[in-house]
Design a protein around this motif. Structure first.
Motif, short mmCIF file in Angstrom:
data_model
loop_
_atom_site.label_atom_id
_atom_site.label_comp_id
_atom_site.label_asym_id
_atom_site.label_seq_id
_atom_site.Cartn_x
_atom_site.Cartn_y
_atom_site.Cartn_z
N LEU A 53 0.84 -1.20 0.00
CA LEU A 53 0.00 0.00 0.00
C LEU A 53 0.88 1.26 0.00
O LEU A 53 0.69 2.17 -0.80
N THR A 54 1.88 1.25 0.90
CA THR A 54 2.72 2.44 1.12
C THR A 54 3.59 2.76 -0.09
O THR A 54 4.06 1.87 -0.79
N GLU A 55 3.80 4.05 -0.28
CA GLU A 55 4.69 4.52 -1.36
C GLU A 55 5.67 5.55 -0.79
O GLU A 55 5.45 6.04 0.32
N GLY B 104 2.53 7.54 2.92
CA GLY B 104 2.66 6.64 4.06
C GLY B 104 1.40 6.68 4.89
O GLY B 104 0.46 5.90 4.69
N SER B 105 1.31 7.68 5.79
CA SER B 105 0.10 7.83 6.61
C SER B 105 -1.11 8.18 5.76
O SER B 105 -2.24 7.94 6.15
N ASP B 106 -0.85 8.76 4.60
CA ASP B 106 -1.94 9.21 3.72
C ASP B 106 -1.97 8.38 2.43
O ASP B 106 -1.57 8.85 1.37
N LEU C 51 -6.26 -3.57 7.58
CA LEU C 51 -5.42 -2.94 8.62
C LEU C 51 -6.10 -2.96 9.99
O LEU C 51 -5.41 -3.02 11.02
N ASP C 52 -7.41 -2.94 10.03
CA ASP C 52 -8.10 -3.07 11.33
C ASP C 52 -7.65 -4.36 12.02
O ASP C 52 -7.29 -4.36 13.19
N GLY C 53 -7.68 -5.45 11.26
CA GLY C 53 -7.24 -6.74 11.82
C GLY C 53 -5.73 -6.74 12.05
O GLY C 53 -5.24 -7.26 13.05
N1 CAA Z 1 -12.82 0.11 7.62
C1 CAA Z 1 -13.58 0.25 6.49
N2 CAA Z 1 -13.63 1.41 5.80
C2 CAA Z 1 -12.91 2.44 6.25
C3 CAA Z 1 -12.12 2.36 7.41
C4 CAA Z 1 -12.09 1.13 8.09
N3 CAA Z 1 -11.35 0.98 9.17
N4 CAA Z 1 -11.51 3.55 7.61
C5 CAA Z 1 -11.92 4.37 6.63
N5 CAA Z 1 -12.77 3.70 5.81
C6 CAA Z 1 -13.48 4.22 4.65
C7 CAA Z 1 -14.39 5.40 5.06
O1 CAA Z 1 -15.65 4.94 5.50
C8 CAA Z 1 -14.47 6.18 3.78
O2 CAA Z 1 -15.36 5.55 2.89
P1 CAA Z 1 -16.71 6.26 2.36
O3 CAA Z 1 -16.29 7.56 1.73
O4 CAA Z 1 -17.29 5.28 1.41
O5 CAA Z 1 -17.55 6.49 3.59
C9 CAA Z 1 -13.09 5.99 3.17
O6 CAA Z 1 -12.56 4.81 3.75
C10 CAA Z 1 -12.18 7.15 3.41
O7 CAA Z 1 -12.10 7.37 4.79
P2 CAA Z 1 -11.41 8.68 5.37
O8 CAA Z 1 -12.00 9.89 4.71
O9 CAA Z 1 -11.45 8.59 6.86
O10 CAA Z 1 -9.92 8.52 4.81
P3 CAA Z 1 -8.63 9.39 5.06
O11 CAA Z 1 -7.96 9.59 3.76
O12 CAA Z 1 -8.96 10.58 5.89
O13 CAA Z 1 -7.68 8.39 5.88
C11 CAA Z 1 -6.78 7.20 7.75
C12 CAA Z 1 -8.04 7.75 7.02
C13 CAA Z 1 -7.32 6.49 8.96
C14 CAA Z 1 -5.85 8.30 8.16
C15 CAA Z 1 -6.09 6.19 6.82
O14 CAA Z 1 -5.53 6.84 5.71
C16 CAA Z 1 -4.99 5.39 7.50
O15 CAA Z 1 -5.27 4.41 8.18
N6 CAA Z 1 -3.70 5.77 7.29
C17 CAA Z 1 -2.58 4.97 7.76
C18 CAA Z 1 -2.15 4.00 6.73
C19 CAA Z 1 -1.41 2.83 7.31
O16 CAA Z 1 -1.76 2.29 8.36
N7 CAA Z 1 -0.39 2.38 6.61
C20 CAA Z 1 0.33 1.24 7.03
C21 CAA Z 1 0.94 0.61 5.86
S1 CAA Z 1 0.78 -1.10 5.80
C22 CAA Z 1 1.99 -1.76 6.75
O17 CAA Z 1 2.65 -1.13 7.50
C23 CAA Z 1 2.04 -3.23 6.57
C24 CAA Z 1 3.33 -3.87 6.80
O18 CAA Z 1 3.97 -4.30 5.84
C25 CAA Z 1 3.79 -4.17 8.17
#
Ligand code: CAA
Length: 384
Positions: free
Chosen positions: A125-127, A131-133, A239-241
């Motif tokens: 996912l990350t680029e 990252g956070s966005d 990511l929730d899980g």
């Molecule tokens: N479950 C389901 N849907 C979700 C959700 C969730 N937990 N969170 C948001 N959504 C949905 C929203 O409902 C919305 O959809 P609709 O428009 O249809 O209602 C859509 O997603 C957009 O939501 P937001 O407007 O809240 O999105 P945002 O751009 O403001 O970002 C954020 C929200 C929580 C900051 C999110 O961008 C985020 O979690 N950022 C962090 C990213 C991250 O964790 N990266 C880690 C990389 S992976 C990694 O590290 C793996 C590894 O290899 C170890």
């Protein structure tokens, strides 16, 4: 303990504890030095059913609940956090996303080998500039006949080099913000998928973290996961899980640091007595144990909510936030209590300290967890 584990959960915990301490622990320190990927151990973990724990048996998973999964993951992290992160990404983000969104043929082709641990999975996912966005990602997937052409660079991909299957997100529609992001299953050796820079990291050294570069990489239409535009939802749900997993990993490392510290302070003598007799040391020890227990209850609570089919986004972020910050405090105290020895490679606490550092960063920083928690609170209609 407020949360009572059932017999099956206790059995899984005890089986994985024994395996982890007898097998995984043996090479953890050495792998930290050499950065050698724990391929054979992961293979054995696959045979024990630890790589697709929450996947139904019909897709070669274990059909276990999330509580059992967090118990197992903590036990693996107790011995080797690098092995645990591979297990965590495989179970929570890769296998569960395919199980949730995959077609029957995708489950047959991709989920079965992943859940059985015959193949390692990655999640891209990350680029470099996203990252956070992640909505600001720039990797593109353009439809071309019966396929999509992917172009872009993904960064910090766990198991990027050692994975056989990658879930990658890319923009299929520039105009639609998060609804223009789609997810694809890409197999190793697909022409145009290039493993780029392998990071030289402070911790989790035996797990590879790489760039994945997509250069006119053609992916067949049948490898689209979910529908076009589902990619962001797939990532967020995964990511929730995943965040429960990182919290469980934090507990494992913190418990290992606590246990190592208890052993050390009972042996180490200064001023004519064991340092465990000093009140200053005892108070630190008590705080460490209390924090670990608090984190454990948060993780169990989030995992149990997931198992009951309730919405658990807030609890997953709370568990991840608290547990990942907790393990950084606990490992810092553990190192302090080891004195000068803690600063050497002769004692495992310095590895625990380094491994723990990324837990407040990956799968969403602590700051992002606070954003998620606050967003959910402000959306809650039951609150004023
Ligand atoms: N479950 C389901 N849907 C979700 C959700 C969730 N937990 N969170 C948001 N959504 C949905 C929203 O409902 C919305 O959809 P609709 O428009 O249809 O209602 C859509 O997603 C957009 O939501 P937001 O407007 O809240 O999105 P945002 O751009 O403001 O970002 C954020 C929200 C929580 C900051 C999110 O961008 C985020 O979690 N950022 C962090 C990213 C991250 O964790 N990266 C880690 C990389 S992976 C990694 O590290 C793996 C590894 O290899 C170890």
């Amino acid at each position: 303990m407020f949360f009572k584990l059932n017999d099956e959960q206790l059995m899984i915990q005890s089986m994985v504890r024994e395996f982890s301490r007898k097998v995984i622990a043996l090479t953890a320190m050495e792998r930290d030095r050499t950065k050698e990927f724990p391929a054979e151990n992961l293979e054995k973990m696959g045979e024990l059913g630890l790589m697709g724990m929450m996947i139904p048996p019909e897709y070669e998973g274990e059909g276990a609940d999330t509580v059992s999964y967090v118990l197992a993951l903590s036990e693996i992290a107790y011995s080797c956090a690098a092995t645990a992160v591979v297990m965590s990404v495989q179970n929570s983000i890769v296998c569960e996303s395919i199980n949730r969104y995959g077609s029957e043929s995708q489950k047959e082709k991709f989920l079965k080998p992943l859940a059985a641990g015959r193949v390692i999975g990655a999640f891209a996912l990350t680029e470099p500039e996203a990252g956070s966005d992640p909505v600001s990602q720039t990797t593109t997937a353009v439809r071309d006949g019966e396929g999509y052409i992917l172009n872009g660079t993904k960064r910090f991909i766990t198991s990027g080099k050692n994975s056989g299957i990658v879930i990658v997100t890319a923009k299929t529609d520039e105009e639609k913000r998060h609804k223009g992001i789609s997810a694809f299953l890409v197999e190793k050796y697909t022409p145009g998928l290039i493993v780029g820079n392998v990071e030289d990291k402070m911790g989790l050294r035996a797990s590879d973290t790489t760039d994945l570069i997509f250069e006119n990489c053609r992916v067949p239409v049948e490898n689209l996961l979910g529908k076009e535009g589902d990619g962001f939802k797939i990532a967020m749900t995964g990511l929730d899980g995943g965040r429960i997993g990182i919290a469980a990993q934090s507990i494992g490392v913190a418990q290992a640091a606590l246990d190592a510290t208890i052993k050390y302070i009972k042996k180490r003598k200064q001023f004519g007595q064991q340092i465990s007799k000093f009140q200053g040391i005892r108070w630190m020890l008590a705080d460490m144990a209390t924090e670990i227990e608090a984190a454990r209850q948060l993780v169990f609570s989030a995992a149990a909510m997931k198992d009951r089919g309730e919405k658990f986004t807030t609890q997953a972020s709370m568990a991840k936030l608290f547990a990942s910050e907790m393990v950084n405090r606990v490992t810092a105290k553990a190192l302090q209590m080891h004195g000068g020895y803690g600063f050497t490679k002769d004692y495992a606490v310095e590895r625990f300290y380094r491994d723990a550092r990324v837990f407040t960063i990956y799968e969403g920083t602590s700051e992002i967890q606070r954003v998620v928690i606050a967003n959910q609170l402000l959306k809650d209609k039951r609150l004023p």
